[in-house]
Design a protein around this motif. Structure first.
Motif, PDB file in Angstrom:
ATOM      1  N   ASP A  42       0.355  -1.196  -0.110  1.00 25.51           N
ATOM      2  CA  ASP A  42      -0.129  -0.233   0.523  1.00 25.51           C
ATOM      3  C   ASP A  42       1.084   1.758   0.329  1.00 25.51           C
ATOM      4  N   TYR A  43       2.149   1.248  -0.093  1.00 21.12           N
ATOM      5  CA  TYR A  43       3.557   2.342   0.091  1.00 21.12           C
ATOM      6  C   TYR A  43       3.254   2.677  -1.518  1.00 21.12           C
ATOM      7  N   GLU A  44       3.005   1.556  -2.647  1.00 15.90           N
ATOM      8  CA  GLU A  44       3.303   2.312  -3.978  1.00 15.90           C
ATOM      9  C   GLU A  44       1.725   2.695  -4.058  1.00 15.90           C
ATOM     10  N   ILE A 100       8.276   7.210  -6.993  1.00 12.18           N
ATOM     11  CA  ILE A 100       7.244   8.526  -5.654  1.00 12.18           C
ATOM     12  C   ILE A 100       6.204   7.021  -5.086  1.00 12.18           C
ATOM     13  N   PHE A 101       6.095   7.444  -3.525  1.00  8.57           N
ATOM     14  CA  PHE A 101       4.994   6.523  -2.924  1.00  8.57           C
ATOM     15  C   PHE A 101       4.336   7.603  -1.742  1.00  8.57           C
ATOM     16  N   ARG A 102       3.345   6.596  -1.311  1.00  2.27           N
ATOM     17  CA  ARG A 102       2.141   7.226  -0.017  1.00  2.27           C
ATOM     18  C   ARG A 102       2.708   7.473   0.542  1.00  2.27           C
ATOM     19  N   TYR A 103       3.592   6.664   1.956  1.00  2.00           N
ATOM     20  CA  TYR A 103       3.962   7.033   2.591  1.00  2.00           C
ATOM     21  C   TYR A 103       6.026   6.833   2.814  1.00  2.00           C
ATOM     22  N   PRO A 104       6.562   7.004   3.439  1.00  2.60           N
ATOM     23  CA  PRO A 104       7.512   6.913   2.791  1.00  2.60           C
ATOM     24  C   PRO A 104       8.216   5.405   4.252  1.00  2.60           C
ATOM     25  N   LEU A 105       9.853   4.888   3.418  1.00  2.00           N
ATOM     26  CA  LEU A 105       9.297   2.974   4.434  1.00  2.00           C
ATOM     27  C   LEU A 105      10.856   3.573   5.220  1.00  2.00           C
TER      28      LEU A 105
END
Length: 645
Positions: A311-313, A400-405
């Motif tokens: 879901d970060y993608e 680009i990501f929905r949130y940082p990992l």
């Protein structure tokens, strides 16, 4: 990871960006490095930056070289002075012609940078971790013919439905190359912080942000294998997991990544599983494998069950999300209990998806709101659903990501390869009744081939391409509460003959989840429950209330199973769940045809649950599934301390 095909100009630009922006490695190993300007070897400790190469000497499609191993150019200790002379590796002297074209096209290369047949060779090979992890990046030369670019054949197989290569399909294509068959190449990729991969004129960056894809590919390709001793399931893959810890902060807990523990616990078998039981012939080996880990079961793993970890993608095609619910503690004995902190750290960064901010981001991450090319001149991948803001890592401006990992610098709680027999937490429990158990019953042959949409690359490998034996499909349990309301679904993991209608099952909540109604409706359990039918590729499997698979093939009439027809008749008087629709045939379940369009925009909230069976002072996993949020909260009891084993 970049998902668009890179042109030659893009490659040059990306390499220049990489060399300018990547932080120099902390330790340059004491090896020899190829100076590509002077065409000679220089000491590794004399340079600030270097690039490694992962390759195979020849490919099956390369017919230009018929060299024997003895004829290959390799560094020998007594020839070192020659290799250090400027120009020695240039084409003018003819020496370079003894190298495969992939090396001439490209840098740290084992055959030239490690003295061969030398007393130090073995020690140097054992230091490969330092070499690949210390490189700015690694070039993976996986094209199926000579040179970096190869022939250009097979590009279409890595494209997604938008006509662009997707992360999963690119990884899948890489895994099917000749490069992937070499013993060392998998480790070389794992050890590399970032890689530039060449696949037949398709090139892409592979950075730590894609670790979940890699984990899915790995366990899906491993867990079906036979082992002489079942308890070796984790030791047999521990070396790879040790390498993976460079991308998985906190390491692994009995095969599950600590940072993604809540998503990893949702794994499901693709077909019926077999419990791995320790062999008495090898009592001195590893202790029992826990039931909550995939390692405790021999089976093909259903990659779709792990989709919520993606879901970060932003470019991802899944709406599934998993949210932390409990605080986990790992243990094998009372004395070695440890809190698993990493899921809480990840949950903190997940919060930035709904409440974006540029404050307190992990190292290397930045918050973006631009809708144009980046200031560095590297054009980000632009999916149609890109939001107004996103996050990116400075190792790869195109992704680009929905949130940082959090990739590194997160304190590990259990070590790189931590075996834990038990997982403990405090959570809510509930009891429900089994309304029915749907078993695979009969093959229904479809006259026209259609096949399900493959969103995960491992499904497009031979392991998953072949039609499963229909009798191996996992049964599905439909639950109801004391008021007779539909209360969710469970996927049965093995041949359990003791499940009966109206028996009571004890469930524990392990996380919260959500997805679009549409995505939930076409999942395996929900599809079987609402249609009593499932199709993977060609033929359909009809399900029934009896555990007796018929070898006789049924041909499609109105394409509806007898069990579905019975449910249709009951629907006016009995709640059949939020996904049940009348007059739906089996043709349309897999591609969302015939389902309400508004389901794509409606949200389905649920609890991820385990059906557990008590074994003394701990519980074992029997099945996993989902219960609607409202139903769970109306039926849950008081919080309890539980221990899974």
């Amino acid at each position: 990871m970049a998902v668009a095909r890179l042109s030659t100009a893009d490659i040059v630009s990306s390499l220049q960006n990489a060399l300018q922006k990547f932080t120099p490695p902390k330790h340059i190993p004491n090896f020899w490095i190829i100076d590509t300007q002077e065409n000679c070897l220089v000491p590794g400790n004399s340079v600030d930056k270097y690039v490694a190469l992962s390759y195979v000497w020849t490919s099956p499609l390369d017919t230009t070289s018929n060299q024997t191993p003895a004829q290959r150019l390799m560094l020998q200790r007594d020839k070192l002075d020659d290799f250090r002379k400027p120009g020695f590796l240039s084409s003018e002297l003819g020496v370079a012609e003894k190298l495969p074209k992939v090396i001439r096209d490209s840098l740290w290369v084992d055959c030239l940078c490690i003295p061969q047949n030398d007393e130090t060779t073995c020690d140097n090979v054992l230091s490969m971790r330092d070499i690949y992890s210390g490189a700015h990046f690694t070039i993976i030369a996986a094209a199926e013919s000579s040179g970096l670019y190869g022939s250009g054949a097979g590009i279409d197989r890595v494209k997604n439905i938008d006509g662009l290569p997707g992360a999963g399909s690119l990884h899948g294509a890489l895994m099917t190359t000749h490069w992937a068959t070499r013993g060392w190449t998998f480790q070389e990729q794992m050890l590399s912080t970032r890689s530039l991969v060449f696949l037949n004129e398709t090139a892409f960056w592979d950075c730590q942000g894609d670790v979940w894809w890699l984990y899915m590919e790995l366990i899906c390709r491993y867990n079906h294998r036979n082992l002489t001793y079942a308890q070796d399931a984790l030791p047999a893959i521990s070396g790879v997991f040790d390498a993976l810890t460079y991308g998985f902060s906190g390491g692994f807990i009995s095969g599950l990544p600590a940072i993604f523990l809540d998503s990893a616990l949702l794994w499901q078998p693709f077909v019926k599983a077999k419990r791995r039981v320790c062999s008495e012939e090898k009592p001195e080996s590893s202790p029992p494998l826990p039931s909550w880990s995939w390692a405790g079961w021999q089976c093909l793993i259903d990659p779709a069950s792990l989709e919520s970890g993606l879901d970060y993608e932003i470019r991802g095609e899944t709406s599934r999300r998993t949210r932390k619910l409990v605080d986990w503690v790992g243990s094998t004995t009372v004395a070695d209990e440890c809190k698993i902190l990493e899921p809480g750290i990840l949950e903190h960064y997940k919060g930035l998806r709904d409440n974006p901010s540029n404050k307190d981001l992990p190292n290397g991450w930045s918050y973006k709101t631009e809708d144009t090319d980046s200031a560095e001149g590297v054009k980000p991948y632009t999916p149609t659903n890109r939001p107004n803001s996103w996050y990116s890592h400075d190792s790869d401006a195109q992704s680009i990501f929905r949130y940082p990992l959090p990739m590194t610098h997160v304190p590990s709680t259990v070590g790189s390869q931590g075996y834990k027999r038990f997982l403990s937490c405090t959570t809510s429990t509930a009891t429900f009744n089994v309304r029915r158990v749907l078993y695979p019953h009969q093959r229904a042959q479809q006259l026209l081939s259609s096949g399900a949409m493959l969103r995960i690359s491992v499904l497009d490998t031979q392991l998953y391409k072949n039609e499963p034996e229909f009798e191996t499909y996992c049964p599905v349990i439909t639950l109801e509460d004391e008021q007779g309301r539909w209360a969710g679904l469970l996927r049965v993991m093995n041949d359990n003959e003791n499940i009966k209608a109206q028996q009571t099952v004890e469930l524990i909540a392990i996380s919260q989840g959500s997805s679009s109604f549409m995505e939930a409706a076409v999942a395996y359990e929900e599809t079987v429950d609402r249609l009593a039918c499932y199709q993977f590729r060609r033929d359909h499997c009809h399900f029934a209330l009896t555990e007796s698979f018929q070898q006789k093939i049924a041909y499609f009439g109105d394409s509806r199973s007898e069990c579905y027809k019975s449910m249709e008749k009951e629907a006016d008087e009995r709640d059949q769940g939020p996904f049940f629709l009348k007059n739906i045939n089996c043709y349309h379940f897999y591609d969302e045809e015939g389902l309400p369009k508004e389901w794509r925009h409606e949200n389905y909230d649920f609890y991820n649950v385990l059906w557990v069976e008590r074994r003394g002072d701990f519980m074992e996993r029997k099945a996993a599934g989902r219960v609607p949020k409202a139903i769970w909260e109306q039926n849950q009891g008081a919080l309890q301390s539980i221990k899974l084993g």
